[in-house]
Design an enzyme around this catalytic site. Structure first.
Site, PDB file in Angstrom:
ATOM      1  N   ALA A   1       0.814  -1.220   0.000  1.00 30.58           N
ATOM      2  CA  ALA A   1       0.000   0.000   0.000  1.00 30.58           C
ATOM      3  C   ALA A   1       0.845   1.265   0.000  1.00 30.58           C
ATOM      4  CB  ALA A   1      -0.927  -0.003   1.218  1.00 30.58           C
ATOM      5  N   HIS A   2       2.069   1.174   0.468  1.00 35.36           N
ATOM      6  CA  HIS A   2       2.927   2.367   0.570  1.00 35.36           C
ATOM      7  C   HIS A   2       4.314   2.024   0.034  1.00 35.36           C
ATOM      8  CE1 HIS A   2      -0.167   4.139   3.133  1.00 35.36           C
ATOM      9  NE2 HIS A   2      -0.175   3.008   3.810  1.00 35.36           N
ATOM     10  N   GLN A   3       4.558   2.378  -1.208  1.00 27.86           N
ATOM     11  CA  GLN A   3       5.858   2.100  -1.798  1.00 27.86           C
ATOM     12  C   GLN A   3       6.902   3.062  -1.214  1.00 27.86           C
ATOM     13  OE1 GLN A   3       2.973   2.278  -3.704  1.00 27.86           O
ATOM     14  NE2 GLN A   3       2.893   0.060  -3.667  1.00 27.86           N
TER      15      GLN A   3
END
Length: 224
Positions: A130-132
């Site tokens: 969800a959060h690169q």
């Protein structure tokens, strides 16, 4: 966390169209839990022989173990909270209908054993990011990172990056507060840099104008 129908459908095991529709109808009564892992594995993004972009990533054994342990604890938390049915994103694992015995139910323990035996398998377990983070990591020199501690890239002057890309490593938790602090710090540097440039450039136009005005005055005197 809040989940949308597309996320539910992507992580729910396919057991036929009728079953999928029944699950979507019950979505308002579902409570998803995600397991976050600060992964140690690695991957790459590359261009194949046909010019198409490919993403390659393999879950390391250590990461798989962490995810599995988190999955077991998430299931226990749902049972303790009173969930009637437990679903996991592992292919081949059926949903489990809980009883009044809760986690003490022997059948539940057998079901957990099945979850552990299947484990985290490639293309058989629902995984997502969800959060690169860390694709343009910050470093003290060009060999240790893509950007400087100020957020400016080592290769291109005045090009700044101020999102989670500059993280040296994944945080393992939601990065909202951290990225806000990083963006604030970098933006403060950019503001200070621009203000300094503006101050240093104020004298140059004045000097040029004064010389031009002085030359015009001299011309007027000469004509007189």
């Amino acid at each position: 966390p809040i989940a949308l129908p597309a996320q539910y459908s992507a992580l729910t095991n396919w057991r036929g169209a009728k079953y999928a529709k029944e699950q979507m109808v019950r979505m308002n009564h579902m409570a998803p839990i995600i397991v976050l892992a600060r992964d140690k594995g690695s991957g790459r993004v590359y261009e194949d022989s046909e010019g198409k972009v490919r993403v390659q990533y393999h879950v390391s054994p250590q990461d798989a173990n962490h995810l599995l342990q988190g999955l077991k604890k998430a299931c226990n938390a749902l049972v303790a909270a009173g969930a009637k049915v437990i679903h996991v994103g592992q292919a081949g694992v059926p949903p489990f209908e809980t009883t009044k015995l809760g986690i003490a139910d022997p059948q539940y323990q057998l079901w957990l054993d099945q979850v552990c035996s299947i484990g985290i398998q490639s293309n058989r377990t629902g995984l997502f990011s969800a959060h690169q983070m860390g694709t343009c990591k910050m470093g003290t020199n060009e060999f240790r990172g893509v950007v400087k501690p100020t957020g400016e890239t080592w290769e291109a002057e005045r090009l700044f990056v101020c999102d989670t890309s500059v993280f040296p490593t994944p945080s393992g938790t939601n990065p909202m507060v951290t990225v806000a602090a990083v963006a604030h710090g970098i933006s403060q540097h950019v503001e200070s840099m621009l203000a300094q440039e503006e101050l240093s450039s104020l004298d140059a136009p004045r000097t040029k104008t004064n010389k031009s005005q002085e030359q015009q005055n001299n011309n007027i005197v000469s004509k007189l």
